[in-house]
Scaffold this motif. Structure first.
Motif, PDB file in Angstrom:
ATOM      1  N   UNK A 287     -44.794 -22.615  -1.963  1.00 44.95           N
ATOM      2  CA  UNK A 287     -43.774 -22.127  -2.906  1.00 44.95           C
ATOM      3  C   UNK A 287     -44.400 -21.815  -4.264  1.00 44.95           C
ATOM      4  N   UNK A 288     -45.271 -22.698  -4.736  1.00 51.17           N
ATOM      5  CA  UNK A 288     -45.916 -22.500  -6.040  1.00 51.17           C
ATOM      6  C   UNK A 288     -46.832 -21.283  -6.031  1.00 51.17           C
ATOM      7  N   UNK A 289     -47.597 -21.114  -4.950  1.00 49.09           N
ATOM      8  CA  UNK A 289     -48.490 -19.953  -4.861  1.00 49.09           C
ATOM      9  C   UNK A 289     -47.682 -18.660  -4.838  1.00 49.09           C
ATOM     10  N   UNK A 290     -46.595 -18.634  -4.043  1.00 45.32           N
ATOM     11  CA  UNK A 290     -45.751 -17.438  -3.966  1.00 45.32           C
ATOM     12  C   UNK A 290     -45.121 -17.112  -5.319  1.00 45.32           C
ATOM     13  N   UNK A 291     -44.753 -18.154  -6.072  1.00 50.77           N
ATOM     14  CA  UNK A 291     -44.088 -17.936  -7.354  1.00 50.77           C
ATOM     15  C   UNK A 291     -45.051 -17.587  -8.477  1.00 50.77           C
ATOM     16  N   UNK A 292     -46.228 -18.213  -8.471  1.00 51.52           N
ATOM     17  CA  UNK A 292     -47.136 -18.079  -9.611  1.00 51.52           C
ATOM     18  C   UNK A 292     -48.197 -17.002  -9.460  1.00 51.52           C
ATOM     19  N   UNK A 293     -48.569 -16.656  -8.223  1.00 52.93           N
ATOM     20  CA  UNK A 293     -49.642 -15.663  -8.026  1.00 52.93           C
ATOM     21  C   UNK A 293     -49.333 -14.327  -8.695  1.00 52.93           C
ATOM     22  N   UNK A 294     -48.116 -13.760  -8.531  1.00 55.19           N
ATOM     23  CA  UNK A 294     -47.820 -12.493  -9.226  1.00 55.19           C
ATOM     24  C   UNK A 294     -47.929 -12.618 -10.746  1.00 55.19           C
ATOM     25  N   UNK A 295     -47.504 -13.765 -11.281  1.00 52.81           N
ATOM     26  CA  UNK A 295     -47.573 -13.984 -12.733  1.00 52.81           C
ATOM     27  C   UNK A 295     -49.032 -14.052 -13.188  1.00 52.81           C
ATOM     28  N   UNK A 296     -49.867 -14.768 -12.412  1.00 55.98           N
ATOM     29  CA  UNK A 296     -51.283 -14.903 -12.760  1.00 55.98           C
ATOM     30  C   UNK A 296     -51.981 -13.544 -12.719  1.00 55.98           C
ATOM     31  N   UNK A 297     -51.686 -12.751 -11.681  1.00 49.06           N
ATOM     32  CA  UNK A 297     -52.324 -11.431 -11.569  1.00 49.06           C
ATOM     33  C   UNK A 297     -51.889 -10.508 -12.692  1.00 49.06           C
ATOM     34  N   UNK A 298     -50.617 -10.587 -13.063  1.00 47.34           N
ATOM     35  CA  UNK A 298     -50.118  -9.763 -14.175  1.00 47.34           C
ATOM     36  C   UNK A 298     -50.793 -10.169 -15.479  1.00 47.34           C
ATOM     37  N   UNK A 299     -50.955 -11.464 -15.687  1.00 50.67           N
ATOM     38  CA  UNK A 299     -51.621 -11.973 -16.888  1.00 50.67           C
ATOM     39  C   UNK A 299     -53.078 -11.518 -16.935  1.00 50.67           C
ATOM     40  N   UNK A 300     -53.760 -11.566 -15.786  1.00 49.94           N
ATOM     41  CA  UNK A 300     -55.151 -11.128 -15.736  1.00 49.94           C
ATOM     42  C   UNK A 300     -55.295  -9.635 -16.026  1.00 49.94           C
ATOM     43  N   UNK A 301     -54.341  -8.827 -15.540  1.00 52.18           N
ATOM     44  CA  UNK A 301     -54.389  -7.386 -15.807  1.00 52.18           C
ATOM     45  C   UNK A 301     -54.182  -7.096 -17.292  1.00 52.18           C
ATOM     46  N   UNK A 302     -53.284  -7.843 -17.913  1.00 46.86           N
ATOM     47  CA  UNK A 302     -53.012  -7.625 -19.330  1.00 46.86           C
ATOM     48  C   UNK A 302     -54.177  -8.001 -20.216  1.00 46.86           C
TER      49      UNK A 302
END
Length: 304
Positions: A287-302
């Motif tokens: 659940x945590x990976x599904x919820x946080x992975x998109x946020x982490x990738x977006x943060x890394x792109x920014x």
């Protein structure tokens, strides 16, 4: 009177040391998952440097690890004294992070397979290039390993603090300090042994004795599997330990698992709580990976 006072003092010291040893043993069991992961990750981090530089790199990372713990141990005692209500949330956060990291490791090939291969290829090309600044590559490896160690050390300290939270500040500091030193010595001593075990196998395989040659060949065959096994065992332990921390903090889940185990009885009363904690840790990690992975990738792109 002076003799009696000295004996009393020695008895108090012996009792305290006995308590420290007991609490350290409990902390060692609770942090087993993190230790296995810490060992595997750090051995992987220092792999890839020239054989002659492997032990100096391990020593540099070990010194950085001890510095990390010199920061984390006083910080943990300060939190326990000034903000004791924060101990349980920190412990739950550490358990959640263990589950997240464990599931992220399981899903790593699917989530970051291309990035990992690209990183390895870049590293191989850098090492092949005679003009490459190998000292810079080595420094980056050391920095990365120390950053990884800080996160894992914080988990170990948080779990240990949760065990000794009700003890006196002196006892907390003593147990945390002993655990910090023991973990550093154990992990980096084993890391040094793991990264050099293939050299030992090669040395034995070149001896005149047929027995030593067979032992050396066996070590060379076994070395790659040791790291894989260590990684698998460490990942499983992360779900067991992280899930156990979370279920202890979520009373309905804890009571449901233990109640079911009590109904089954027998060997199930022992196995079901462990398996239940591990399964809950696996689900929580997913659940945590599904919820946080998109946020982490977006943060890394920014921040790229």
């Amino acid at each position: 009177m002076a003799g009696a006072s000295l004996l009393t003092l020695l008895d108090d010291i012996a009792t305290m040391l006995d308590d420290v040893a007991l609490m350290t043993k409990v902390a060692g069991k609770k942090t087993a998952g993190v230790l296995g992961d810490d060992l595997a990750l750090n051995a992987q981090q220092v792999a890839g440097v020239k054989p002659a530089r492997e032990l100096p790199v391990v020593w540099a990372v070990a010194k950085g690890s001890m510095l990390n713990k010199c920061i984390l141990v006083p910080a943990a005692v300060a939190i326990s004294f000034f903000l004791p209500w924060l101990v349980i949330p920190l412990l739950m956060l550490g358990g959640a992070f263990l589950c997240f990291e464990g599931f992220e490791k399981v899903a790593h090939k699917f989530l970051h397979g291309n990035e990992e291969e690209a990183h390895k290829e870049n590293l191989r090309e850098a090492l092949k290039n005679p003009k490459a600044n190998l000292k810079e590559v080595e420094r980056e490896k050391i920095k990365g390993a120390i950053r990884t160690d800080f996160i894992l050390s914080a988990e170990i300290i948080a779990i240990t603090l949760g065990i000794v939270a009700e003890k006196s500040l002196g006892m907390q500091f003593a147990v945390l300090s002993v655990v910090a030193v023991m973990v550093t010595v154990a992990v980096y001593g084993l890391v040094a042994g793991i990264v050099k075990i293939d050299d030992g196998g090669l040395y034995l395989s070149q001896r005149d004795s047929a027995v030593l040659q067979r032992i050396g060949d066996g070590i060379l065959w076994l070395a790659p599997y040791m790291m894989r096994t260590l990684t698998i065992v460490g990942t499983i332990a992360m779900f067991l330990v992280g899930g156990g921390i979370l279920t202890h903090g979520i009373t309905p889940v804890y009571e449901a698992i233990r109640g079911f185990a009590a109904e089954v009885g027998g060997i199930g009363a022992v196995l079901i709580p462990t398996l239940g904690d591990g399964l809950f840790g696996l689900i929580a990690g997913g659940v945590l990976v599904a919820a946080l992975t998109p946020v982490i990738k977006l943060w890394q792109k920014r921040n790229a």
